[in-house]
Design a protein around this motif. Structure first.
Motif, PDB file in Angstrom:
ATOM      1  N   PRO A  58     -17.029   1.632  50.001  1.00  0.00           N
ATOM      2  CA  PRO A  58     -15.985   2.393  50.691  1.00  0.00           C
ATOM      3  C   PRO A  58     -16.536   3.763  51.103  1.00  0.00           C
ATOM      4  CG  PRO A  58     -15.656   2.508  48.322  1.00  0.00           C
ATOM      5  CD  PRO A  58     -16.855   1.620  48.551  1.00  0.00           C
ATOM      6  N   ASP A  59     -15.794   4.498  51.911  1.00  0.00           N
ATOM      7  CA  ASP A  59     -16.211   5.860  52.270  1.00  0.00           C
ATOM      8  C   ASP A  59     -15.856   6.832  51.150  1.00  0.00           C
ATOM      9  OD1 ASP A  59     -17.099   5.425  55.146  1.00  0.00           O
ATOM     10  OD2 ASP A  59     -15.118   4.490  55.097  1.00  0.00           O
ATOM     11  N   PHE A  60     -14.798   6.500  50.423  1.00  0.00           N
ATOM     12  CA  PHE A  60     -14.405   7.291  49.258  1.00  0.00           C
ATOM     13  C   PHE A  60     -14.026   6.326  48.144  1.00  0.00           C
ATOM     14  CE2 PHE A  60     -13.247   9.638  53.056  1.00  0.00           C
ATOM     15  CZ  PHE A  60     -13.794  10.895  52.822  1.00  0.00           C
ATOM     16  N   MET A  61     -14.502   6.596  46.946  1.00  0.00           N
ATOM     17  CA  MET A  61     -14.094   5.787  45.799  1.00  0.00           C
ATOM     18  C   MET A  61     -13.501   6.731  44.752  1.00  0.00           C
ATOM     19  SD  MET A  61     -16.344   3.273  43.366  1.00  0.00           S
ATOM     20  CE  MET A  61     -16.351   1.783  44.332  1.00  0.00           C
ATOM     21  N   CYS A  62     -12.253   6.461  44.370  1.00  0.00           N
ATOM     22  CA  CYS A  62     -11.574   7.287  43.364  1.00  0.00           C
ATOM     23  C   CYS A  62     -11.695   6.626  42.000  1.00  0.00           C
ATOM     24  CB  CYS A  62     -10.092   7.426  43.692  1.00  0.00           C
ATOM     25  SG  CYS A  62      -9.776   8.148  45.304  1.00  0.00           S
ATOM     26  N   LEU A  63     -12.142   7.396  41.018  1.00  0.00           N
ATOM     27  CA  LEU A  63     -12.326   6.879  39.665  1.00  0.00           C
ATOM     28  C   LEU A  63     -11.591   7.766  38.661  1.00  0.00           C
ATOM     29  CD1 LEU A  63     -16.195   6.284  39.830  1.00  0.00           C
ATOM     30  CD2 LEU A  63     -14.388   4.585  40.156  1.00  0.00           C
ATOM     31  N   SER A  64     -11.000   7.146  37.652  1.00  0.00           N
ATOM     32  CA  SER A  64     -10.433   7.909  36.536  1.00  0.00           C
ATOM     33  C   SER A  64     -10.200   6.919  35.393  1.00  0.00           C
ATOM     34  CB  SER A  64      -9.149   8.635  36.968  1.00  0.00           C
ATOM     35  OG  SER A  64      -8.740   9.531  35.953  1.00  0.00           O
ATOM     36  N   LYS A  65      -9.067   6.982  34.707  1.00  0.00           N
ATOM     37  CA  LYS A  65      -8.723   6.033  33.649  1.00  0.00           C
ATOM     38  C   LYS A  65      -9.918   5.640  32.775  1.00  0.00           C
ATOM     39  CE  LYS A  65      -4.259   4.520  35.064  1.00  0.00           C
ATOM     40  NZ  LYS A  65      -3.695   4.304  36.391  1.00  0.00           N
ATOM     41  N   GLY A  66     -10.543   4.485  33.028  1.00  0.00           N
ATOM     42  CA  GLY A  66     -11.631   4.006  32.178  1.00  0.00           C
ATOM     43  C   GLY A  66     -12.890   4.866  32.213  1.00  0.00           C
ATOM     44  N   LEU A  67     -12.944   5.808  33.123  1.00  0.00           N
ATOM     45  CA  LEU A  67     -14.116   6.681  33.245  1.00  0.00           C
ATOM     46  C   LEU A  67     -14.509   7.327  31.913  1.00  0.00           C
ATOM     47  CD1 LEU A  67     -16.202   8.397  34.899  1.00  0.00           C
ATOM     48  CD2 LEU A  67     -14.297   9.837  35.630  1.00  0.00           C
ATOM     49  N   THR A  68     -13.530   7.726  31.123  1.00  0.00           N
ATOM     50  CA  THR A  68     -13.839   8.291  29.797  1.00  0.00           C
ATOM     51  C   THR A  68     -13.426   7.321  28.695  1.00  0.00           C
ATOM     52  OG1 THR A  68     -11.694   9.383  29.604  1.00  0.00           O
ATOM     53  CG2 THR A  68     -13.458  10.660  30.624  1.00  0.00           C
ATOM     54  N   ALA A  69     -13.257   6.052  29.038  1.00  0.00           N
ATOM     55  CA  ALA A  69     -12.854   5.017  28.076  1.00  0.00           C
ATOM     56  C   ALA A  69     -11.551   5.381  27.359  1.00  0.00           C
ATOM     57  CB  ALA A  69     -13.971   4.733  27.075  1.00  0.00           C
ATOM     58  N   GLY A  70     -10.743   6.203  27.999  1.00  0.00           N
ATOM     59  CA  GLY A  70      -9.451   6.527  27.409  1.00  0.00           C
ATOM     60  C   GLY A  70      -9.467   7.726  26.484  1.00  0.00           C
ATOM     61  N   TYR A  71     -10.528   8.515  26.549  1.00  0.00           N
ATOM     62  CA  TYR A  71     -10.642   9.655  25.632  1.00  0.00           C
ATOM     63  C   TYR A  71     -10.058  10.952  26.176  1.00  0.00           C
ATOM     64  CZ  TYR A  71     -13.044   8.143  21.469  1.00  0.00           C
ATOM     65  OH  TYR A  71     -13.333   7.598  20.266  1.00  0.00           O
ATOM     66  N   LEU A  72     -10.457  11.307  27.395  1.00  0.00           N
ATOM     67  CA  LEU A  72     -10.060  12.606  27.941  1.00  0.00           C
ATOM     68  C   LEU A  72      -9.786  12.459  29.428  1.00  0.00           C
ATOM     69  CD1 LEU A  72     -12.741  14.750  26.106  1.00  0.00           C
ATOM     70  CD2 LEU A  72     -10.284  15.117  25.923  1.00  0.00           C
ATOM     71  N   PRO A  73      -8.920  13.335  29.949  1.00  0.00           N
ATOM     72  CA  PRO A  73      -8.630  13.258  31.380  1.00  0.00           C
ATOM     73  C   PRO A  73      -9.833  13.699  32.208  1.00  0.00           C
ATOM     74  CG  PRO A  73      -7.165  14.846  30.276  1.00  0.00           C
ATOM     75  CD  PRO A  73      -8.175  14.415  29.276  1.00  0.00           C
ATOM     76  N   LEU A  74     -10.235  12.855  33.126  1.00  0.00           N
ATOM     77  CA  LEU A  74     -11.323  13.178  34.044  1.00  0.00           C
ATOM     78  C   LEU A  74     -11.215  12.218  35.220  1.00  0.00           C
ATOM     79  CD1 LEU A  74     -14.015  14.814  34.512  1.00  0.00           C
ATOM     80  CD2 LEU A  74     -15.217  12.850  33.551  1.00  0.00           C
ATOM     81  N   ALA A  75     -11.561  12.688  36.383  1.00  0.00           N
ATOM     82  CA  ALA A  75     -11.583  11.814  37.554  1.00  0.00           C
ATOM     83  C   ALA A  75     -12.717  12.250  38.455  1.00  0.00           C
ATOM     84  CB  ALA A  75     -10.258  11.881  38.299  1.00  0.00           C
ATOM     85  N   ALA A  76     -13.112  11.344  39.333  1.00  0.00           N
ATOM     86  CA  ALA A  76     -14.182  11.662  40.274  1.00  0.00           C
ATOM     87  C   ALA A  76     -13.906  10.958  41.590  1.00  0.00           C
ATOM     88  CB  ALA A  76     -15.533  11.214  39.711  1.00  0.00           C
ATOM     89  N   VAL A  77     -14.301  11.612  42.666  1.00  0.00           N
ATOM     90  CA  VAL A  77     -14.299  10.969  43.978  1.00  0.00           C
ATOM     91  C   VAL A  77     -15.742  10.891  44.436  1.00  0.00           C
ATOM     92  CG1 VAL A  77     -13.524  11.093  46.380  1.00  0.00           C
ATOM     93  CG2 VAL A  77     -12.027  11.889  44.525  1.00  0.00           C
TER      94      VAL A  77
END
Ligand SMILES: *Cc1c(COP(=O)(O)O)cnc(C)c1O
Length: 452
Positions: A279-298
């Motif tokens: 994709p041109d943009f991929m939004c990631l969060s949730k499993g990114l920290t395996a459920g430990y802390l809030p974090l997201a990335a584009v």
């Protein structure tokens, strides 16, 4: 000192707390579950009862609660650097994680922009796409195309490009209006039509929308393969192949919201891989920290990045920021998560677990009030229907899912149906025995919920 019990914590909670996604009056009848401890796939309440976490604590947990390897990594980080501003400063966890994300995401994604929750990642993708076109001499490309029944979060922009009525209705006057195309959802296919064929057929609506609106559209946003909040509805990767090609042809960005599907949920590391697309943009969060802390990335590519890279006086920069952007503790949790994917053969292990889930759910398909049992990897859903032949839903007012929820709790399982859709989205560490328990409890719960 106050007595520590479920009852006491519930009393204090209801005095001061306002819970997410909740009609608070429901808690006059439906007790909260005060959780004091987690271990593996299990949660323990204050009275000492354990519950199997079949929803991965809202789809975020991958490797169980209190996972030692992730906890250790966070503990090591917390004694070195808890946080620092990411504008003008840098730190190793943020850099290393960006390198790792660029390496694991589909070919071509080369830039990582951090935020701190899924909705804000969606906001970033929407704004970046719009701003890209503006910087490139196309300020008229202002619209977004989305799929019916989609969900992209609940901040105002993210809510605008979602299509789940219950979340949206009250705010409609505040929102941007997307161009909504019918989703390629397998549930609505005609009898005898394959998922792939249905995806092909449904694509004509997307093609028509692009044909009509590409000149004024910045991006198409989709949840690849799996619409979670929309009731764990699923579709075939063929749709994404067609979508990638059509977006390129029409000069429109493709935003893949992999917030729920990323990190192995649908069987591959990212759902887009099953269609072989970037994709041109991929939004990631949730499993990114395996459920430990809030974090997201584009994640995005060099072409997008280059459209913002200019002299200061051109005022072309992407100024979006959050106080906790790239928090080092959250980055450390994400690095530990990616290391677990490397060191343990998680995706192969999940294929076995997913097969067990299919086995445990097979009897549900025979139930006279189950319209479809569907699965993408580590997500399995059984949709309760009033009339199986017509796939007619139960009226939402009957809250059939709530019967399943209550039954499951009695049996020590935290299962939270979405309306009429009973689903499992367990932590990857769930054991074969625990999967069998899910099967039993779902069967009993659906029986109870659909009686009369
Ligand atoms: C959960 C979710 C979001 C929103 O993420 P939050 O962290 O809850 O804001 C966006 N898109 C999808 C597909 C999601 O499942």
């Amino acid at each position: 000192m106050a007595e520590r019990s479920n009852a006491e914590l519930i009393r204090r909670d209801l005095n001061v707390l306002w819970h997410p996604c909740t009609q608070m009056k429901d808690h006059e009848r439906i007790p909260l579950i005060p959780v004091e401890e987690g271990k593996g796939a299990w949660l323990k309440d204050l009275d000492g009862r354990w519950y199997l976490d079949a929803v991965s604590s809202w789809w975020v947990n991958l490797f169980g609660h209190a996972n030692e390897r992730i906890s250790e990594r966070i503990k090591a980080q917390i004694d070195r650097l808890e946080h620092v501003i990411l504008a003008g400063c840098s730190h190793e966890p943020a850099v290393e994680l960006a390198e790792r994300l660029v390496a694991v995401t589909p070919q071509g994604l080369s830039r990582c922009f951090y935020t701190d929750n899924g909705s804000s990642a969606v906001e970033v993708a929407l704004k970046m796409s719009h701003h890209y076109w503006r910087n490139s001499g196309h300020p008229e490309k202002l619209k977004y195309i989305n799929l019916s029944n989609s969900y992209h979060g609940e901040t105002v922009g993210a809510l605008s490009v979602g299509d789940v009525g219950v979340f949206k209705a009250a705010y409609e006057p505040m929102l941007m209006e997307p161009i909504t195309v019918p989703a390629p959802d397998s549930f609505h296919r005609e009898a005898g039509v394959s998922w792939a064929e249905h995806a092909e057929r449904m694509f004509v609506h997307m093609e028509a929308a692009l044909e009509a609106h590409a000149h004024e559209t910045a991006a198409v946003i989709v949840e690849p393969l799996l619409q979670c909040a929309g009731g764990m509805r699923m579709y075939h990767p063929r749709y994404l192949e067609r979508l990638r090609e059509a977006c390129d042809r029409h000069g429109v960005h493709l935003i893949a919201d992999e917030i729920a599907t990323g990190f192995g949920r649908t069987g591959t590391m990212f759902a887009c891989e099953q269609a072989g697309i970037t994709p041109d943009f991929m939004c990631l969060s949730k499993g990114l920290t395996a459920g430990y802390l809030p974090l997201a990335a584009v994640l995005t590519d060099e072409r997008v990045y280059a459209a913002f890279y200019d002299d200061f006086t051109k005022l072309n920069a992407f100024l979006h920021s959050h106080s906790y952007t790239g928090n080092p503790l959250a980055c450390a949790a994400a690095l530990a998560t990616l290391e677990l994917f490397d060191s343990d053969d998680v995706l192969a292990q999940n294929r076995e677990t997913a097969a067990l889930m299919a086995e445990a759910a097979a009897p549900l398909a025979e139930h006279p009030h189950v319209g479809e049992v569907r699965q993408h990897g580590m997500v399995l859903a059984a949709e309760m229907v009033q009339d199986k032949a017509a796939q007619a839903p139960y009226p939402w007012q009957e809250r059939r899912g709530l019967h399943v929820y209550r039954h499951a709790l009695e049996r020590g399982v935290l299962m939270r149906p979405l309306g009429n859709v009973v689903y499992w989205m367990p932590p990857y560490v769930i054991s074969p025995e625990e999967v069998r328990l899910l099967g039993e409890v779902a069967a009993e719960g659906i029986d109870k919920a659909t009686r009369a």
